[in-house]
Design an enzyme around this catalytic site. Sequence first.
Site, short mmCIF file in Angstrom:
data_model
loop_
_atom_site.label_atom_id
_atom_site.label_comp_id
_atom_site.label_asym_id
_atom_site.label_seq_id
_atom_site.Cartn_x
_atom_site.Cartn_y
_atom_site.Cartn_z
N TRP A 101 75.42 -65.35 96.48
CA TRP A 101 74.11 -65.71 96.15
C TRP A 101 73.54 -66.82 95.66
CZ3 TRP A 101 71.57 -62.35 99.08
CH2 TRP A 101 71.91 -61.28 99.26
N ASP A 168 68.96 -66.04 88.29
CA ASP A 168 68.69 -64.88 89.13
C ASP A 168 69.31 -63.73 88.59
OD1 ASP A 168 68.87 -63.07 91.22
OD2 ASP A 168 69.95 -64.16 92.68
N LYS A 192 68.20 -53.48 92.86
CA LYS A 192 69.60 -53.22 92.23
C LYS A 192 69.40 -52.35 90.92
CE LYS A 192 71.45 -56.09 95.29
NZ LYS A 192 71.02 -57.33 95.23
C1 LIG Z 1 70.82 -58.76 96.39
C2 LIG Z 1 70.90 -59.88 95.61
C3 LIG Z 1 70.15 -60.91 96.06
C4 LIG Z 1 69.19 -61.05 97.23
O1 LIG Z 1 68.00 -59.99 96.96
P1 LIG Z 1 67.15 -59.64 98.27
O2 LIG Z 1 66.03 -59.15 97.28
O3 LIG Z 1 67.61 -58.99 99.27
O4 LIG Z 1 66.44 -61.25 98.71
C5 LIG Z 1 69.77 -62.16 95.39
N1 LIG Z 1 70.61 -62.26 94.13
C6 LIG Z 1 71.62 -61.42 93.68
C7 LIG Z 1 72.32 -61.48 92.43
C8 LIG Z 1 71.65 -60.25 94.31
O5 LIG Z 1 72.26 -59.24 93.97
#
Ligand SMILES: *Cc1c(COP(=O)(O)O)cnc(C)c1O
Length: 356
Positions: A101, A168, A192
């Site tokens: 990511w 993030d 998540k």
């Molecule tokens: C799942 C995830 C993403 C991507 O998320 P989307 O909502 O599918 O764009 C980005 N960063 C992390 C840390 C993730 O676990």
Amino acid sequence: MKKHNFSAGPCILPQEVLKKASDAVVNFNGIDLSLIEISHRSKEFVEVMENARNLVKELLNVPEGYSVLFLQGGASLEFLMTPYNLLKVDGKAGYLDTGTWSSKAIKEAKLLGEVDVIASSKEDNFNHIPKNYTVPTDVDYIHFTSNNTIFGTQFKEFPKTDSLLVCDMSSDIFSRQIDVSKFDLIYAGAQKNMGPAGTTLVIVKDEILGKTGRTIPAMLDYKVHISKDSMFNTPPVFPVYVSMLTLEWLKNLGGIAAIEKINNEKAALLYAEIDRNPLFNGFAAKEDRSLMNVTFTLANEAHKETFDKLWNDAGISGIKGHRSIGGYRASIYNAMPIESIQVLINTMQQFEKQVS
Ligand SMILES: *Cc1c(COP(=O)(O)O)cnc(C)c1O
């Protein structure tokens, strides 16, 4: 019987949240209309949005001067919105590269300007969090991924910088206490640890915006979304509602201090079994182990079929590892009950008896 859902995302949600959410799809709050067929400008939905926002502020202790947004496009769109809103024309951003990511975030930022990759654990297949790196001082912001969902590593200490700090937090937001005032921008895809896919939580310090010299398309401009209370266009009403329910559930449980304690216990149980059981190896460096995504492999691949049958028979779902590391990944987000972790541990012990 409901399966033990170890899925990495979209992930497990509390059973009571699923029940309330399904009721609201048919008849929302007794108004004889569905939540997903009423106007997002109705007082009923405006209240949902306000509640969701306030729960975020309350649970995370968001200081004055920050805005809380519910956007669309997932965390993946934030990879682009971050540089659009914070990277100056002719500026530079610093990124920590700790997994898939992070790498994707770096790729998007490079579309808009210069990126300094401060540190990376790529050469070791991202099995640890880099340490002892030098944080540059000539960057507009530093970006990092607090929990690496795929590799199962997690920052225990956050980067220290005088530049803006962007994180993030998709896969560990609301799982442990954080000091929001140390961050300038936090974003997280809902699916998540907060709700279903379809909305992204953004917490942004207002004063950092509008300083890049860029023309920002409206949908990518945090200031536009702030000025419209996350209703610049039709918001994702269902994901916002389910996120609100999940945050209410978390509040009733005692908030983040309470869930953090439980999360620590859950992870400790599972890692203890991985370390004890000679048939398994943990993937991530011990000091960086994630409390959310537990990655491990078999000591002997020849036993794969036996173990896979055992966990399948035990009603376990979603523990197959990501293709980039193989093996297994047990995602144990907030809503994962300790009983399900116990079922997995029992299965690992049964496996040990069976093959030895
Ligand atoms: C799942 C995830 C993403 C991507 O998320 P989307 O909502 O599918 O764009 C980005 N960063 C992390 C840390 C993730 O676990």
